[in-house]
Design a protein around this motif. Structure first.
Motif, PDB file in Angstrom:
ATOM      1  N   UNK A   1       0.819  -1.215   0.000  1.00 24.87           N
ATOM      2  CA  UNK A   1       0.000   0.000   0.000  1.00 24.87           C
ATOM      3  C   UNK A   1       0.846   1.255   0.000  1.00 24.87           C
ATOM      4  N   UNK A   2       1.901   1.259   0.783  1.00 26.42           N
ATOM      5  CA  UNK A   2       2.811   2.400   0.819  1.00 26.42           C
ATOM      6  C   UNK A   2       3.477   2.599  -0.535  1.00 26.42           C
ATOM      7  N   UNK A   3       3.904   1.517  -1.134  1.00 23.11           N
ATOM      8  CA  UNK A   3       4.524   1.590  -2.457  1.00 23.11           C
ATOM      9  C   UNK A   3       3.546   2.037  -3.532  1.00 23.11           C
TER      10      UNK A   3
ATOM     11  N   UNK B   1     -13.614   5.655  -5.256  1.00 21.87           N
ATOM     12  CA  UNK B   1     -13.087   4.507  -4.509  1.00 21.87           C
ATOM     13  C   UNK B   1     -11.665   4.028  -4.817  1.00 21.87           C
ATOM     14  N   UNK B   2     -11.210   3.915  -6.055  1.00 25.29           N
ATOM     15  CA  UNK B   2      -9.859   3.338  -6.182  1.00 25.29           C
ATOM     16  C   UNK B   2      -8.791   4.082  -5.379  1.00 25.29           C
ATOM     17  N   UNK B   3      -8.705   5.382  -5.536  1.00 21.44           N
ATOM     18  CA  UNK B   3      -7.687   6.129  -4.801  1.00 21.44           C
ATOM     19  C   UNK B   3      -8.034   6.231  -3.321  1.00 21.44           C
ATOM     20  N   UNK B   4      -9.298   6.431  -3.003  1.00 20.13           N
ATOM     21  CA  UNK B   4      -9.677   6.577  -1.593  1.00 20.13           C
ATOM     22  C   UNK B   4      -9.436   5.280  -0.824  1.00 20.13           C
ATOM     23  N   UNK B   5      -9.708   4.150  -1.445  1.00 19.40           N
ATOM     24  CA  UNK B   5      -9.445   2.860  -0.791  1.00 19.40           C
ATOM     25  C   UNK B   5      -7.948   2.695  -0.567  1.00 19.40           C
TER      26      UNK B   5
ATOM     27  N   UNK C   1      -5.635   5.108  -0.388  1.00 20.05           N
ATOM     28  CA  UNK C   1      -5.165   6.117   0.554  1.00 20.05           C
ATOM     29  C   UNK C   1      -5.548   5.780   1.996  1.00 20.05           C
ATOM     30  N   UNK C   2      -6.835   5.545   2.214  1.00 16.41           N
ATOM     31  CA  UNK C   2      -7.291   5.289   3.583  1.00 16.41           C
ATOM     32  C   UNK C   2      -7.014   3.854   4.021  1.00 16.41           C
ATOM     33  N   UNK C   3      -7.008   2.923   3.094  1.00 15.86           N
ATOM     34  CA  UNK C   3      -6.679   1.533   3.435  1.00 15.86           C
ATOM     35  C   UNK C   3      -5.227   1.398   3.866  1.00 15.86           C
ATOM     36  N   UNK C   4      -4.317   1.978   3.082  1.00 17.31           N
ATOM     37  CA  UNK C   4      -2.899   1.920   3.446  1.00 17.31           C
ATOM     38  C   UNK C   4      -2.648   2.669   4.748  1.00 17.31           C
TER      39      UNK C   4
ATOM     40  N   UNK D   1      -1.588   2.434  10.712  1.00 13.93           N
ATOM     41  CA  UNK D   1      -1.963   2.591  12.124  1.00 13.93           C
ATOM     42  C   UNK D   1      -1.850   1.238  12.834  1.00 13.93           C
ATOM     43  N   UNK D   2      -2.336   0.190  12.200  1.00 12.26           N
ATOM     44  CA  UNK D   2      -2.223  -1.158  12.766  1.00 12.26           C
ATOM     45  C   UNK D   2      -0.748  -1.515  12.950  1.00 12.26           C
ATOM     46  N   UNK D   3       0.063  -1.179  11.955  1.00 16.39           N
ATOM     47  CA  UNK D   3       1.496  -1.481  12.023  1.00 16.39           C
ATOM     48  C   UNK D   3       2.169  -0.705  13.159  1.00 16.39           C
ATOM     49  N   UNK D   4       1.773   0.533  13.372  1.00 14.27           N
ATOM     50  CA  UNK D   4       2.325   1.331  14.472  1.00 14.27           C
ATOM     51  C   UNK D   4       2.003   0.677  15.810  1.00 14.27           C
ATOM     52  N   UNK D   5       0.758   0.283  15.993  1.00 14.07           N
ATOM     53  CA  UNK D   5       0.350  -0.372  17.243  1.00 14.07           C
ATOM     54  C   UNK D   5       1.125  -1.678  17.415  1.00 14.07           C
ATOM     55  N   UNK D   6       1.214  -2.451  16.359  1.00 19.03           N
ATOM     56  CA  UNK D   6       1.928  -3.726  16.424  1.00 19.03           C
ATOM     57  C   UNK D   6       3.402  -3.510  16.774  1.00 19.03           C
TER      58      UNK D   6
END
Length: 154
Positions: free
Chosen positions: A15-17, A56-60, A62-65, A70-75
């Motif tokens: 997602x970042x890439x 949706x394509x860009x918003x998914x 952007x917000x999905x990644x 956020x999940x990765x930060x918590x983990x």
């Protein structure tokens, strides 16, 4: 790292890439193509792009990644003593800073000003282009750092 976390880490990195690639396309050729148009046409084309970007394509992406970051930060915080945790934390923060931070602080307000007609095309470009370069580099760096973090986990 367990299999579900490997998948989440991979999805976050991809997602970042992906975001870095979208922003890179604008920096590498979209904006220079729009610059070749007369000012009124370039501004009109950008306003049209901004309308289609809010689908949706860009918003998914952007917000999905960003949500995965956020999940990765918590983990990373929860597993701080494990190898790669700091890398995963930094990579996720870099991605969020670029994807959401710069976009929300600079690009979207400039898009809104262009739409409202309160900024000229040249003023728009003078602010929007450097901000886009910044979010490209932040997401690309985030992706690279996430890769390092994932490799260090093994």
């Amino acid at each position: 790292m367990t299999r579900p976390w490997e998948i989440i880490t991979a999805a976050t990195t991809v997602g970042s890439g992906l975001l870095a690639g979208v922003f890179f396309a604008f920096s590498a050729f979209v904006m220079s193509g729009l610059r070749r148009l007369p000012d009124a046409s370039g501004a009109a084309a950008m306003r049209s792009i901004n309308v289609t970007a809010q689908r949706p394509p860009l918003m998914i992406a952007l917000f999905g990644a960003s949500a995965l970051c956020v999940v990765m930060i918590v983990r990373a915080i929860v597993t701080w003593s494990e190898p790669g945790a700091a890398w995963l934390l930094i990579g996720a923060i870099l991605t969020i800073a670029g994807a959401l931070g710069v976009t929300a602080a600079i690009n979207v307000p400039l898009n809104n000003r262009l739409d409202a007609g309160t900024v000229t095309w040249s003023q728009f470009l003078a602010g929007w282009d450097p901000a886009n370069h910044a979010r490209t580099l932040l997401c690309l760096a985030g992706c690279a750092v996430l890769v390092v973090g994932a490799l260090r986990r093994h």
